[in-house]
Enzyme design. Structure first.
Site, mmCIF file in Angstrom:
data_model
loop_
_atom_site.group_PDB
_atom_site.id
_atom_site.type_symbol
_atom_site.label_atom_id
_atom_site.label_comp_id
_atom_site.label_asym_id
_atom_site.label_seq_id
_atom_site.Cartn_x
_atom_site.Cartn_y
_atom_site.Cartn_z
ATOM 1 N N LYS A 192 0.647 -1.348 -0.089
ATOM 2 C CA LYS A 192 -0.052 0.057 -0.003
ATOM 3 C C LYS A 192 0.751 1.119 0.086
ATOM 4 C CE LYS A 192 -4.453 1.398 2.215
ATOM 5 N NZ LYS A 192 -5.184 1.097 3.374
ATOM 6 N N GLU A 194 4.081 1.804 -0.899
ATOM 7 C CA GLU A 194 4.705 1.905 -2.038
ATOM 8 C C GLU A 194 3.796 2.485 -3.282
ATOM 9 O OE1 GLU A 194 8.252 -1.735 -1.369
ATOM 10 O OE2 GLU A 194 6.209 -2.430 -2.243
ATOM 11 N N ASP A 259 8.138 -11.234 -0.264
ATOM 12 C CA ASP A 259 8.886 -12.297 -0.774
ATOM 13 C C ASP A 259 8.088 -13.704 -1.034
ATOM 14 O OD1 ASP A 259 11.027 -10.513 -0.682
ATOM 15 O OD2 ASP A 259 11.893 -11.492 1.054
#
Length: 461
Positions: A192, A194, A259
């Site tokens: 959110k 970024e 990741d």
């Protein structure tokens, strides 16, 4: 789907900022006499794969055939990565391989010490040439960007152009506020924060979410646009906006959750899984990871175990449910029925209902209620058996049994946000419609009904 994926071994190439995550476990039980600071007594050290290397670890744990391409320094951390990853690394002399040392006390991170060089790599052309040499053998490419200098605009653009020409999907975990270097990728997975920085939006609430996620797709020529929303799940824009709700687990450490998300998405796309189903699975993977401490990988076995909840605990009284609902600010979806013999039509109906909110509650008619509504020969299965069948589905959050002929009293008590009924209620009065904010009608799968199943069984006797 998990059984199918467990048998796959897609070849996936990962490029990015490979790092070493070091955990120094300490006992901090006293204050220094020299200054008002904690004294940390080292107990043990734990060296793990971090950054792009953690994405690699996740993909390997899922069963993928992973290959790493990157640039490291001529140091201990660079050597550690070369020894623990299958791939090819260019060595840039004098460059510091990113090394993050987390000081841990009583399972809490108290300090992080970073060693790194974030300047752009000097070996761009060599890395691109290496990629061009390897790419044809892979089913998907992951760009894991931690802004440590490997994924320069030149590298990103060359990788995406080449992969696109070969019809190989490129998935990007982006960094920074300028996403232009990722233009043409299959998808990005910004969180959110970024996404807000890249869009220059103040928030992503309400209509802004759909507006923003669509803008990312259009501005950067993406096949799919994704924004990870932490506890709210994953937002996906393909033809329209869809939300894959998060799976609730106790959160110990969010390190590495992103990741795991991109690893699962890459594995799924490389295996031919539809994108929304991939997002749902990525949510489950993230839920497993945040329940651990530190950068950790996830496996399909762990995701399977995560889904094997004690389903009987999902069967609640209306009083228990009301207490639970007051503790969470979630969008509550409610539907009801007899669900005497659960069939494919029920499954698809409930699955669609779950997608319309955060928590799906199924109101279940008691045995006495079913008998009054359906006749003396019903129900076929007892209320407890029927409740357990419904609770066993991952998309059903709670089951509550009611004894009345209609769910009006239960709806009045729980006050859900959305009431779900079948499309056959289009021209009928929906009980409780005046209590909820919204009523949604869902189409049934044609040809499926409990009555038809019972008749078919009788005909065969």
């Amino acid at each position: 789907m998990l059984e199918f994926l467990s048998q796959q071994k897609p070849k996936i190439l990962i490029i990015g900022d490979f790092m070493v995550d070091n955990y120094t476990w300490c006992d901090c039980s006293r204050i220094s006499p020299e200054a008002p600071v904690l004294v940390a007594k080292t107990l043990k050290e734990d060296k793990r794969l971090g950054g792009a290397a953690n994405v690699y670890a996740n993909l390997k744990s899922l069963g993928a055939d992973v290959f790493a391409l990157g640039v490291v320094g001529d140091d201990k951390s660079g050597k550690f990565l070369q020894e623990n990853l299958k791939g090819e690394f260019l060595i840039q002399k004098g460059r510091k391989t990113p090394f993050k040392n987390r000081i841990m006390a009583h399972n809490q991170q108290v300090l992080r010490l970073d060693e790194e060089d974030i300047s752009a790599i000097l070996l761009e052309n060599e890395l691109i040439a290496l990629f061009d040499e390897k790419i044809k053998d892979f089913k998907a490419v992951v760009l894991s960007d931690y802004a440590k200098g490997v994924l320069t605009p030149k590298v990103c653009k060359a990788v995406i152009k080449k992969a696109k020409a070969l019809n190989i999907p490129v998935l990007v975990d982006p960094k920074g506020s300028d996403f232009s270097k990722y233009s043409g990728a299959t998808l990005l997975t910004p969180n959110k924060k970024e996404a807000l920085e890249a869009l220059k939006f103040e928030n992503l609430e309400g209509e802004n979410l759909e507006k923003g996620i669509k803008k990312l797709k259009e501005d950067f020529a993406l096949r799919y646009s994704i924004i990870t929303l932490s506890e709210a799940g994953i937002a996906l824009f393909d033809e329209g906006l869809k939300i894959a709700p998060a799976k609730a687990l106790e959160v110990y450490d969010v390190t590495g959750a992103g990741d795991s998300v991109i690893a699962v998405l890459a594995f799924c796309l490389a295996s031919g899984i539809e994108i929304f189903k991939a997002c749902e699975l990525a949510n489950e993977a993230a839920a497993v990871v945040v329940s651990k401490i530190g950068s950790m990988s996830v496996s399909f076995d762990e995701i399977k175990s995560f889904n094997r909840v004690d389903f009987e605990k999902k069967i609640k009284s209306k009083e228990e449910l009301l207490t639970l609902l007051k503790q969470n600010d979630k969008k509550i979806v409610f539907t009801n029925g007899c669900f005497d013999i659960v069939h494919f039509g029920h499954i698809k109906y409930l699955e669609k209902a779950k997608r319309l909110g955060d928590v799906l509650i199924v109101g279940l008619n008691s045995d006495a209620s079913v008998k009054r509504l359906k006749g003396e020969s019903r129900p076929v299965n007892s209320e407890f058996q029927r409740a357990c069948m419904l609770a066993a589905f991952y998309f059903v959050d709670f089951v509550v049994i009611f004894d009345e002929d209609t769910p009006l009293e239960l709806i009045s008590f729980l006050k859900p946000d959305i009431l779900i009924k079948g499309a056959d209620y289009k021209d009928k009065l929906v009980v409780g419609a005046d209590i909820v904010s919204k009523v949604e009608l869902i189409d049934f799968e044609e040809g499926f009904s409990t009555s038809k199943i019972i008749e078919k069984i009788k005909d065969k006797k």
